[in-house]
Write a protein that holds these residues in place. Structure first.
Motif, mmCIF file in Angstrom:
data_model
loop_
_atom_site.group_PDB
_atom_site.id
_atom_site.type_symbol
_atom_site.label_atom_id
_atom_site.label_comp_id
_atom_site.label_asym_id
_atom_site.label_seq_id
_atom_site.Cartn_x
_atom_site.Cartn_y
_atom_site.Cartn_z
ATOM 1 N N ASP A 197 1.508 4.813 -0.576
ATOM 2 C CA ASP A 197 2.897 4.611 -0.961
ATOM 3 C C ASP A 197 3.816 4.557 0.250
ATOM 4 O OD1 ASP A 197 2.331 7.285 -0.469
ATOM 5 O OD2 ASP A 197 3.352 8.058 -2.248
ATOM 6 N N LEU A 198 3.702 5.532 1.148
ATOM 7 C CA LEU A 198 4.555 5.588 2.336
ATOM 8 C C LEU A 198 4.487 4.302 3.135
ATOM 9 C CD1 LEU A 198 6.270 6.837 4.573
ATOM 10 C CD2 LEU A 198 4.211 7.995 5.418
ATOM 11 N N ASN A 199 3.303 3.834 3.415
ATOM 12 C CA ASN A 199 3.156 2.665 4.284
ATOM 13 C C ASN A 199 3.563 1.367 3.597
ATOM 14 O OD1 ASN A 199 2.004 3.550 7.033
ATOM 15 N ND2 ASN A 199 0.894 4.788 5.541
ATOM 16 N N CYS A 200 3.476 1.339 2.265
ATOM 17 C CA CYS A 200 4.015 0.190 1.537
ATOM 18 C C CYS A 200 5.540 0.223 1.530
ATOM 19 C CB CYS A 200 3.462 0.158 0.120
ATOM 20 S SG CYS A 200 1.740 -0.380 0.015
ATOM 21 N N TYR A 201 6.119 1.434 1.414
ATOM 22 C CA TYR A 201 7.571 1.546 1.525
ATOM 23 C C TYR A 201 8.027 1.067 2.906
ATOM 24 C CZ TYR A 201 6.939 4.998 -2.308
ATOM 25 O OH TYR A 201 6.594 5.649 -3.464
ATOM 26 N N LEU A 202 7.284 1.497 3.937
ATOM 27 C CA LEU A 202 7.620 1.099 5.306
ATOM 28 C C LEU A 202 7.496 -0.409 5.493
ATOM 29 C CD1 LEU A 202 6.063 3.846 7.623
ATOM 30 C CD2 LEU A 202 8.439 3.057 7.627
ATOM 31 N N LYS A 233 0.797 -4.318 7.474
ATOM 32 C CA LYS A 233 0.038 -4.845 6.334
ATOM 33 C C LYS A 233 -1.451 -4.869 6.653
ATOM 34 C CE LYS A 233 -0.372 -8.976 3.401
ATOM 35 N NZ LYS A 233 0.232 -10.306 3.087
ATOM 36 N N ALA A 234 -1.797 -5.308 7.839
ATOM 37 C CA ALA A 234 -3.206 -5.354 8.248
ATOM 38 C C ALA A 234 -3.807 -3.953 8.308
ATOM 39 C CB ALA A 234 -3.330 -6.047 9.600
ATOM 40 N N ALA A 235 -3.045 -2.987 8.813
ATOM 41 C CA ALA A 235 -3.540 -1.615 8.918
ATOM 42 C C ALA A 235 -3.754 -0.994 7.542
ATOM 43 C CB ALA A 235 -2.560 -0.769 9.728
ATOM 44 N N ILE A 236 -2.844 -1.265 6.607
ATOM 45 C CA ILE A 236 -3.004 -0.748 5.236
ATOM 46 C C ILE A 236 -4.317 -1.236 4.641
ATOM 47 C CG2 ILE A 236 -2.084 -0.850 2.883
ATOM 48 C CD1 ILE A 236 0.737 -1.011 4.155
ATOM 49 N N ASN A 237 -4.579 -2.519 4.805
ATOM 50 C CA ASN A 237 -5.803 -3.090 4.227
ATOM 51 C C ASN A 237 -7.061 -2.688 4.985
ATOM 52 O OD1 ASN A 237 -4.961 -4.625 1.867
ATOM 53 N ND2 ASN A 237 -3.793 -5.893 3.289
ATOM 54 N N GLN A 238 -6.925 -2.412 6.255
ATOM 55 C CA GLN A 238 -8.087 -1.979 7.041
ATOM 56 C C GLN A 238 -8.496 -0.545 6.730
ATOM 57 O OE1 GLN A 238 -7.618 -2.337 11.307
ATOM 58 N NE2 GLN A 238 -9.498 -1.212 11.752
ATOM 59 N N TYR A 239 -7.531 0.353 6.629
ATOM 60 C CA TYR A 239 -7.834 1.778 6.531
ATOM 61 C C TYR A 239 -7.727 2.363 5.125
ATOM 62 C CZ TYR A 239 -7.565 1.802 11.645
ATOM 63 O OH TYR A 239 -7.781 1.553 12.984
ATOM 64 N N LEU A 240 -6.903 1.774 4.267
ATOM 65 C CA LEU A 240 -6.623 2.409 2.984
ATOM 66 C C LEU A 240 -7.235 1.700 1.782
ATOM 67 C CD1 LEU A 240 -2.861 3.380 3.577
ATOM 68 C CD2 LEU A 240 -4.945 4.625 4.199
ATOM 69 N N TRP A 241 -7.780 0.513 1.983
ATOM 70 C CA TRP A 241 -8.464 -0.207 0.895
ATOM 71 C C TRP A 241 -9.942 0.148 0.897
ATOM 72 C CZ3 TRP A 241 -8.027 -2.773 -3.505
ATOM 73 C CH2 TRP A 241 -9.077 -3.577 -3.942
ATOM 74 N N ASP A 242 -10.490 0.438 -0.271
ATOM 75 C CA ASP A 242 -11.921 0.721 -0.408
ATOM 76 C C ASP A 242 -12.564 -0.402 -1.206
ATOM 77 O OD1 ASP A 242 -14.300 2.567 -0.230
ATOM 78 O OD2 ASP A 242 -14.091 2.454 -2.408
ATOM 79 N N GLU A 243 -13.379 -1.192 -0.544
ATOM 80 C CA GLU A 243 -13.980 -2.365 -1.174
ATOM 81 C C GLU A 243 -14.955 -1.971 -2.286
ATOM 82 O OE1 GLU A 243 -14.726 -6.263 -2.109
ATOM 83 O OE2 GLU A 243 -13.162 -5.449 -0.806
ATOM 84 N N LYS A 244 -15.636 -0.856 -2.120
ATOM 85 C CA LYS A 244 -16.647 -0.451 -3.100
ATOM 86 C C LYS A 244 -16.018 -0.157 -4.462
ATOM 87 C CE LYS A 244 -20.379 2.881 -3.885
ATOM 88 N NZ LYS A 244 -21.122 4.048 -3.334
ATOM 89 N N THR A 245 -14.935 0.590 -4.473
ATOM 90 C CA THR A 245 -14.300 0.954 -5.741
ATOM 91 C C THR A 245 -13.144 0.034 -6.122
ATOM 92 O OG1 THR A 245 -12.823 2.512 -4.617
ATOM 93 C CG2 THR A 245 -14.911 3.388 -5.450
ATOM 94 N N ALA A 272 4.621 -4.129 -3.031
ATOM 95 C CA ALA A 272 4.969 -4.547 -1.667
ATOM 96 C C ALA A 272 4.361 -5.887 -1.288
ATOM 97 C CB ALA A 272 4.518 -3.469 -0.675
ATOM 98 N N GLN A 273 3.505 -6.431 -2.152
ATOM 99 C CA GLN A 273 2.781 -7.682 -1.890
ATOM 100 C C GLN A 273 1.938 -7.578 -0.621
ATOM 101 O OE1 GLN A 273 4.950 -11.402 -2.662
ATOM 102 N NE2 GLN A 273 6.591 -10.192 -3.579
ATOM 103 N N VAL A 274 1.248 -6.456 -0.509
ATOM 104 C CA VAL A 274 0.330 -6.208 0.602
ATOM 105 C C VAL A 274 -1.091 -6.609 0.230
ATOM 106 C CG1 VAL A 274 -0.796 -4.307 1.848
ATOM 107 C CG2 VAL A 274 1.692 -4.416 1.737
ATOM 108 N N ALA A 275 -1.422 -6.532 -1.052
ATOM 109 C CA ALA A 275 -2.769 -6.834 -1.523
ATOM 110 C C ALA A 275 -3.024 -8.343 -1.553
ATOM 111 C CB ALA A 275 -2.980 -6.256 -2.915
ATOM 112 N N SER A 276 -4.271 -8.738 -1.338
ATOM 113 C CA SER A 276 -4.669 -10.132 -1.529
ATOM 114 C C SER A 276 -4.813 -10.402 -3.029
ATOM 115 C CB SER A 276 -6.007 -10.397 -0.837
ATOM 116 O OG SER A 276 -7.047 -9.679 -1.500
#
Length: 421
Positions: A197-202, A233-245, A272-276
């Motif tokens: 949430d924080l990083n999407c707000y940012l 945006k790149a950092a959110i998807n690199q560190y906070l997205w879990d592809e398995k779940t 935030a339109q961060v997701a693909s």
């Protein structure tokens, strides 16, 4: 089976009708609920005018709050002002912020609350300031307030990125769940929690500052904010997205461990339109899963599958471990529309509206399984946006869209006015 259940949900929500409505907007709200809407709004607006808006002797200015104990908060202010924008009222975007700016420290720190209580004075204002300024600026048609406080806004935003000791580009909640506003999500916000949430707000705050800087002619700053947003945006998807779940989770900056807790905060990348598009598809699968988030009155703060999920409020706490809150639903509805999930958004918007209208008064939050209102009673803060959300969905109107320079007075169509005290 879940798809069948979801289709019946659309019918039960009133989004599929076989007869023409007798009221102008009844096809959106449903005849019975629409008949309740006007008296409810009149009651709510009276509470706001007489209890929510008050002159502060200390600061010599009228201020806005949804709380009877006279505390003024950060992200609440954004949604409270979205509600007032339906009536063409803009000044409280700026009045409260004037006080917050007056409390800013030399290093850019702005506390997240002020007022009768000492709460929130040691924690940063959540990244909503530029978004609040932009909402108000688009209502009045100029950027004078933004120009006046631009240096403070820029310093404040830079201060947020000091909460990144591992230098991976993600900020963390220094005050944990309490600072996040999702008060008791302590199993999600662990340690120095790099909040989804924080990083999407940012991310959105950077975009808002990019817009403001460009409007004021600060082209170099605008380019810098744009680059920072792309990197975040790149950092959110690199560190906070879990592809398995197929979900977004917080990460503890201290040990690098991901906290695999399915929270409503995991859907903020849609807003935030961060997701693909593919990530969005998987998030919507979780959202519409009746064993996780799509309960009778979604969206609960935690998925029902979480071990510490619960409804209600046994100790008077603000419960984000299962109860439904209006602002997160509001953000999610607009995020769903942005990714093309309009039918899901409309179903959620109407369920959100029904939560508010089916209780005898507007409440602070709600039981996601029964729809029972919880917390403050009556409540005249951010829950008020529930009443116009189905109309926004029908009109394809989003006051949070930075490109939308015209903020609509939606109350006109319903025939309601707001009388200030």
């Amino acid at each position: 089976m879940k798809q069948v259940l979801f289709f019946f949900c659309l019918i039960s929500c009133g989004l599929i009708y076989s007869q023409k409505s007798t009221y102008k907007y009844a096809h959106i709200f449903g005849d019975t609920n629409y008949a309740k809407l006007k008296p409810r709004l009149l009651e709510l607006n009276k509470d706001i005018a007489t209890k929510s808006i008050a002159f502060s002797e200390k600061y010599q200015i009228k201020l806005l709050t949804g709380y009877a104990y006279n505390q003024y908060y950060d992200w609440d202010l954004y949604f409270e002002n979205i509600y007032l924008s339906y009536y063409g009222i803009s000044e409280y975007n700026f009045n409260n912020l004037q006080v917050f700016f007056s409390l800013q420290k030399q290093d850019g720190f702005i506390q997240r609350a002020f007022g009768a209580k000492s709460w929130g004075t040691k924690q940063m204002f959540k990244p909503f300031i530029a978004q609040i300024v932009l909402l108000g600026s688009h209502q009045i048609g100029h950027y004078q307030f933004a120009k006046q406080h631009y240096a403070q806004m820029k310093l404040y935003l830079q201060r947020w990125f000091q909460y990144d000791t591992d230098k991976n580009g993600l900020a963390y909640w220094e005050g944990g769940a309490d600072q996040s506003g999702m008060d008791n999500q302590t199993t999600r916000c662990v340690g120095k929690s790099e909040g989804v949430d924080l990083n999407c707000y940012l991310y959105r705050e950077l975009q808002a500052m990019n817009f403001i800087a460009d409007a004021l002619g600060f082209k170099n700053d605008a380019n810098t904010f744009e680059k920072q947003a792309i990197q975040l945006k790149a950092a959110i998807n690199q560190y906070l997205w879990d592809e398995k779940t197929g979900f977004y989770y917080d990460r503890n900056e201290v040990d690098g461990k991901v906290t695999y807790v399915k929270s409503v905060s995991g859907f903020t990348p849609l807003w935030a339109q961060v997701a693909s598009k593919q990530q969005a598809k998987r998030l919507v699968q979780h959202l519409t899963d009746t064993s996780e988030f799509w309960l009778q009155y979604p969206v609960p703060g935690y998925a029902k599958t979480e071990p510490d999920y619960y409804q209600g409020s046994s100790k008077g706490e603000c419960n984000w471990k299962g109860s439904t809150w209006i602002p997160t639903n509001y953000m999610l509805c607009h995020g769903l529309v942005d990714y093309g999930y309009t039918s899901v958004a409309k179903a959620l918007a109407l369920k959100t509206f029904q939560l508010a209208i089916n209780n005898t008064a507007t409440r602070e939050y709600y039981n996601a399984e029964t729809g029972e209102g919880l917390g403050m009673n009556p409540f005249y803060g951010w829950s008020s946006i529930a009443y116009f959300l189905p109309l926004e969905m029908d009109m394809k109107y989003n006051p949070m869209d930075f490109r939308k320079k015209k903020i609509e007075s939606l109350s006109t169509g319903i025939g309601i006015q707001f009388s200030k005290n």
